[in-house]
Design a protein around this motif. Sequence first.
Motif: not given
Length: 70
Positions: A1-6
Amino acid sequence: MERKDIKVWYDQEGDYLEVMFENKVGYFRATDNDLVMEKVDEKGHILGFSVQQVSTVKKTPLEVTLAQSL
């Protein structure tokens, strides 16, 4: 699972909300909604968006299409 900071930032005094998907150099440009600006990089990739007069968005959802360059 790719995670991304927003990054989400709300300025209550300015009644302004900013959401950034990426921390890159870019510029804001208008959308079809007068309250919303999209931030894009030099190639037109969406980096985030901002909403002005956030407190006026109460009764109906704010809808806008962000244009993504290919």
